[in-house]
Structures are given as structure tokens and as C-alpha cells.
Design a protein around this motif. Structure first.
Motif, mmCIF file in Angstrom:
data_model
loop_
_atom_site.group_PDB
_atom_site.id
_atom_site.type_symbol
_atom_site.label_atom_id
_atom_site.label_comp_id
_atom_site.label_asym_id
_atom_site.label_seq_id
_atom_site.Cartn_x
_atom_site.Cartn_y
_atom_site.Cartn_z
ATOM 1 N N HIS A 155 -9.049 -2.841 2.058
ATOM 2 C CA HIS A 155 -8.984 -4.277 2.296
ATOM 3 C C HIS A 155 -10.370 -4.901 2.441
ATOM 4 O O HIS A 155 -10.508 -6.036 2.895
ATOM 5 C CB HIS A 155 -8.134 -4.568 3.542
ATOM 6 C CG HIS A 155 -6.689 -4.241 3.371
ATOM 7 N ND1 HIS A 155 -6.165 -3.000 3.674
ATOM 8 C CD2 HIS A 155 -5.651 -4.970 2.879
ATOM 9 C CE1 HIS A 155 -4.864 -2.991 3.403
ATOM 10 N NE2 HIS A 155 -4.528 -4.168 2.919
ATOM 11 N N GLU A 200 -6.314 -0.801 -6.306
ATOM 12 C CA GLU A 200 -7.280 -0.314 -5.313
ATOM 13 C C GLU A 200 -6.885 1.101 -4.887
ATOM 14 O O GLU A 200 -5.720 1.370 -4.595
ATOM 15 C CB GLU A 200 -7.307 -1.235 -4.099
ATOM 16 C CG GLU A 200 -7.819 -2.636 -4.398
ATOM 17 C CD GLU A 200 -9.282 -2.629 -4.795
ATOM 18 O OE1 GLU A 200 -10.057 -1.823 -4.231
ATOM 19 O OE2 GLU A 200 -9.666 -3.422 -5.679
ATOM 20 N N GLU A 252 -12.939 -4.088 4.400
ATOM 21 C CA GLU A 252 -13.489 -4.239 5.756
ATOM 22 C C GLU A 252 -14.385 -3.063 6.110
ATOM 23 O O GLU A 252 -14.293 -2.004 5.549
ATOM 24 C CB GLU A 252 -12.332 -4.337 6.767
ATOM 25 C CG GLU A 252 -11.417 -5.519 6.507
ATOM 26 C CD GLU A 252 -10.281 -5.575 7.511
ATOM 27 O OE1 GLU A 252 -10.487 -5.188 8.665
ATOM 28 O OE2 GLU A 252 -9.174 -6.000 7.143
ATOM 29 N N HIS A 306 -1.865 -1.041 -3.979
ATOM 30 C CA HIS A 306 -2.947 -0.185 -3.519
ATOM 31 C C HIS A 306 -2.385 1.228 -3.325
ATOM 32 O O HIS A 306 -1.179 1.401 -3.134
ATOM 33 C CB HIS A 306 -3.545 -0.671 -2.198
ATOM 34 C CG HIS A 306 -3.920 -2.119 -2.192
ATOM 35 N ND1 HIS A 306 -4.517 -2.735 -3.256
ATOM 36 C CD2 HIS A 306 -3.774 -3.072 -1.227
ATOM 37 C CE1 HIS A 306 -4.745 -4.005 -2.968
ATOM 38 N NE2 HIS A 306 -4.284 -4.243 -1.733
ATOM 39 N N THR A 359 0.819 -1.210 0.000
ATOM 40 C CA THR A 359 0.000 0.000 0.000
ATOM 41 C C THR A 359 0.854 1.260 0.000
ATOM 42 O O THR A 359 1.613 1.501 0.944
ATOM 43 C CB THR A 359 -0.951 0.031 1.213
ATOM 44 O OG1 THR A 359 -1.688 -1.183 1.274
ATOM 45 C CG2 THR A 359 -1.920 1.206 1.093
#
Length: 516
Positions: free
Chosen positions: A514, A286, A516, A231, A201
Motif C-alpha cells: 500500500h 502489486e 507505506e 494485490h 489482497t
């Protein structure tokens, strides 16, 4: 700062029309024939009359500036007239370069203290170090006496290729000879920081959209992708905008070729569509974009395109709400007019401009609600059927309210008084730490007794507080001290890494990335 086209008109715009001199006054004729006053030039004619006939001497430049200020004040809040020094500073900021020596300083007890150096800049090349106290510049003593920022700028800034001699106090002693620093062109990146938060990330924070922002971003992102980034968290909080074209160029990196990013239109400006120009450097990873109430203009162009086209998730608080585009028109004396010439619209057709009469809206800090006074209630529907709205900024997909500790009265008073900077630079930077930057970032947290000493410090300087107030302000003060110490010893990247350790908005963005 306004989203600005780069065009510059070198001729006068508002008050440029000159008129022939009136017949000289004879002492008997005190009235002027109405026929000689043309409405199209009445303002200039009035200024000429005052300059030629008023009982006291008045500078015409000052009168013209006042007249322009009053005229521009009748327009939108983002059109503005800039004096020559203001125009120069704005252009230097957006162009990302200036002529000088490349130091950041803090005035500590009437002494200039170097707290940052531009990497590879003239000051660093000449041997200056963070922590140096400046005693004199070109033989003129500056230590121990009050000196304004304007006076300092005049002494330090200057034409490239010219030399400046600086007497230095370092580690408790005066250097035997002054350092000779050669002024040069100093480049300043619009990227605050770019690093890997974890193994996959990337985190990139952009402070403004300048001439080189897209180039700086591409270079940073390529480097992070080589390190394994899949990401991306793009932080646009506190980013007030900048160049319009910089926003579209950066947004292009997140899309395939020929995706509509934004379009503009005005009474004298036909609709112009702006598309992604090439296959994006980060077209399929992402993506999370962080915004807040100070993300404006060019920041909102990027966030609006990503939200409308469902390219990523927007996290934080509702953005400022500025959908106006300025073009800059320059005058021969170096002054300039930033004039609003168009509105911009997101790919779905949203205009996210807030009402001119709404200067602040505390609700956006604590709840994800529409801005008061927003007249646009139209629902715009994304490809997946999600509803988004115009007027009053970009509403985040994931709302994170403002930290209530940051809003505490004691913390605001401490920040306003610059007590944190004065305490850190005056008391905590007296010796070089023995630990590495990695150990500092992972393991250094301000000891409890040091916070107590800080409270004693501000109390000795007249700041009163209750135990409850000190408890509420504690987390923010400790984080600021830790970050400032990290910046002083290890550079700006350490500052942001420390701040990000307790950043709830960033934490929520990572959860969203992720799933969540």
C-alpha cells in the motif's frame, strides 16, 4: 530440498560395473596380482573381495551403500544418495500423491488421535472424523501400547484398492463396528493456504515446489481474482524448494512472455536459459514475496527473478543461499542419486550460493548483512539503478528481524517437548465449540487463566521456568495454541489465518503493497 530435474536413469551409475571373478583361493596364494585391478572399478572390486573372502558374512548391499555414501560426501552438501524408502518418500512428496487413507494423526498417551483428514480422501469418505481415537487396525490392537511411526506406516499405508478395518473410539464410546476404509491414491496440494486477507489482497502460502504446484497456484489465484484480488502476498517462508521446472512455471505467472527468469550452467551442462512461457496470470498486480532463512533453491529462483526484474517487493530475512541444481539418477533397486549437475543464476547473472562451509549464520536473523564467507562482492544493477548482490542468498528489500520471543529458551523447550500439541489435544478438544469459524478468527484469544493452566501443566511435567521466561514465551505459546485449536475444529486454513493475525513480516508486506 534440492531443486531437481525429473529425469531418472534406470541403470547403475557409480558402482554398476561388474568384473570377472578372481581365481579361487588355494590357501597358499594370499596376494592378488596388481594387474587385475583396474582403477576405474576399484571400489566394486574391493566390495567383491570382501564379500567373497572376509572372515565374517557381510551383505554386499550394505557395503555398496556405505561406499556410495562416502563418495557422495566428498561432493557438495546437496548431492545425496537415497535408499529406496527415502527415494520413494521424496518422490511422493514432490509428486503430491501417495497410496494410503489420508489421515493426519498425533500420538497422545499411546493412542493414535486423528487431527486432520485429507478432504475427499478415503478416510473421510469412510466416515472417519477429526478427534477419533484409533483402537485397532485389522484386528491388531494399537491403543495403549508404544508403536513406532514406521510400524504405523506399515499398517496404514498400502496398495490402492485394498481395504483396512479400523476400530474407533469416538466422543467417549467405542463404535460398535470397525470402519472399513479402502486405500486409494491420495492427492496432497503443495499450497498450504490461499485466501483474501482483505477485499483486494490475496495471500497464498506454498510449502514446496512439486509437480502440481504451478497448477495448484493458478487454480487458487484465479479463484481469488474472481473474488476481487488485485494485490498478492506470496509466502515462501520455510519453503525448501523442490522441482526446478515448478519454480520457473510459477514465476512465469508474474511476467509477460519471454522474460528471462533464470539460467543454468555447469562443467558438463552448457548454459540453458529459462523464459516465462506465456503472459502471466498476475503480470501487473502489486506483488510481495515473503522469504526467510529456510527459503531455498526453487524459492530463491522465484524471489531472485522478481527482485532482479523489479516485479515486486521481497520482505523478510535473507534466504538460505542454494544455487545448485540436482538431477535424479535412479538405480534398479529403487534407490537414487540426487547429483548436482549445474548452478543456476538469476536474470542479472547472480549466483546466490553460499559457501559450503557456512552451515548457519545467526546474523541473517537479526540484521540484513551479507553472509559470512561470501566471496561474491560483485554489484549487479537493476533497470532502475538499484544494486543487488550474489552469494549467500537473496537479501530482502524490506528486512524484518526474527521475533525475539520465538528465540526464547523456554519456548524452544516447550516446542521440543511437544507440550503445546499434547495440551491442546488432551485438554482443550473435549467439546465441540458453539461459535462459527468467523467468530473464532475474529474473537477467540486464549484466556489469561488458560495460559496459567498451561504453565502449571508443563511445571507438573518437570519443566522449570522463571516468571520472566514465562512472560517472554507467552505471545508465541498463546498464538500456537489458538492456531492449533483453529486447525482442529475448522481446518488448516483457520490455522494460518490465526497465525497471520500477529505476523510482523506479513504486516510489513501489506504496508509495502500500500506504499507505506
Amino acid at each position: 530440498m534440492a531443486a531437481t530435474y525429473g529425469a531418472v536413469l534406470l541403470l547403475g551409475l557409480l558402482l554398476g560395473q561388474n568384473f570377472t571373478d578372481e581365481n579361487s583361493r588355494t590357501g597358499r596364494n594370499t596376494l592378488l596380482p596388481l594387474s587385475i585391478i583396474d582403477n576405474s572399478g576399484k571400489v566394486q572390486h574391493l566390495i567383491d573381495l570382501i564379500a567373497d573372502n572376509y572372515v565374517d558374512s557381510i551383505g554386499t548391499d550394505d557395503l555398496q551403500d556405505l561406499a556410495i555414501d562416502e563418495i557422495v560426501a566428498q561432493l557438495d552438501p546437496h548431492s545425496e544418495y537415497l535408499r529406496p524408502n527415502q527415494a520413494l518418500k521424496q518422490n511422493e512428496t514432490l509428486e503430491g500423491s501417495f497410496e494410503g487413507i489420508g489421515i493426519e494423526y498425533y500420538i497422545l498417551n499411546d493412542t493414535l488421535m486423528t487431527v486432520g483428514l485429507i478432504p475427499g480422501g478415503p478416510a473421510q469418505t469412510a466416515g472417519m472424523r477429526v478427534g477419533d481415537r484409533l483402537l485397532a487396525i485389522n484386528g491388531d490392537t494399537i491403543a495403549g501400547k508404544p508403536i513406532s511411526e514406521k510400524m504405523l506406516e506399515k499398517k496404514i499405508r498400502g496398495r490402492r484398492g485394498t481395504a483396512i478395518e479400523i476400530a474407533i473410539h469416538r466422543n467417549g464410546v467405542d463404535l460398535p463396528l470397525p470402519l472399513k476404509v479402502m486405500r486409494d491414491r491420495v492427492e496432497v496440494s503443495s499450497i498450504d493456504v490461499a485466501y483474501l486477507i482483505d477485499s483486494v489482497t490475496a495471500y497464498i502460502k506454498i510449502k514446496r515446489f512439486g509437480a502440481k504446484t504451478a497448477e495448484d497456484f493458478e487454480r487458487s489465484l484465479r479463484n481469488l481474482k474472481k473474488q476481487g484480488a488485485r494485490h498478492l502476498v506470496l509466502d515462501l517462508r520455510e519453503n525448501g524448494g523442490g522441482y526446478f521446472n515448478a519454480a520457473t512455471a510459477l514465476a512465469s505467472h508474474f511476467f509477460d512472455d519471454k522474460q528471462l527468469i533464470v539460467y543454468t550452467q555447469g562443467a558438463h551442462e552448457p548454459r540453458v536459459d529459462y523464459y516465462s512461457s506465456a503472459e502471466g496470470l498476475f503480470g501487473d498486480g502489486e506483488l510481495a514475496v515473503l522469504i526467510d532463512e529456510n527459503s531455498a533453491s526453487a524459492s530463491e529462483i522465484v524471489a531472485g527473478a522478481i527482485q532482479d526484474l523489479e516485479r515486486g517487493v521481497i520482505v523478510g530475512r535473507r534466504s538460505y543461499g542454494k544455487a545448485l541444481v540436482q538431477e535424479q539418477f535412479g538405480f534398479g533397486d529403487g534407490s537414487a542419486l540426487n547429483l548436482t549437475v549445474a548452478r543456476y543464476y538469476t536474470p542479472l547473472g547472480r549466483c546466490i550460493q553460499k559457501s559450503y562451509t557456512i552451515h548457519s549464520d545467526s546474523l541473517r536473523h537479526t540484521a540484513n548483512l551479507p553472509v559470512l564467507g561470501n566471496r561474491d562482492t560483485t554489484a549487479y544493477v537493476t533497470t532502475s539503478g538499484r544494486r543487488v548482490y550474489g552469494g549467500g542468498g537473496i537479501a530482502p528489500d524490506v528486512f524484518v528481524p526474527a521475533d525475539s520471543n520465538r528465540a526464547s529458551l523456554l519456548y524452544r523447550k516447550i516446542r521440543k517437548a511437544n507440550f503445546i500439541e499434547t495440551y491442546v489435544y488432551g485438554r482443550l478438544t473435549t467439546s465441540v465449540p458453539s461459535y462459527s469459524v468467523e467468530n473464532y478468527l475474529k474473537g477467540y484469544f486464549l484466556p489469561e487463566q488458560e495460559y496459567e493452566r498451561f504453565l502449571e501443566y508443563i511445571r507438573d511435567r518437570g519443566m522449570e521456568y522463571t516468571p520472566d521466561e514465562a512472560k517472554v514465551a507467552k505471545s508465541m505459546v498463546r498464538s500456537d495454541i489458538e492456531a492449533l485449536l483453529g486447525r482442529y475444529y475448522f481446518g488448516s486454513e483457520a490455522f494460518f489465518k490465526v497465525k497471520n493475525r500477529s505476523d510482523e513480516v506479513l504486516a510489513r508486506a501489506l504496508l509495502a503493497l500500500h506504499g507505506e
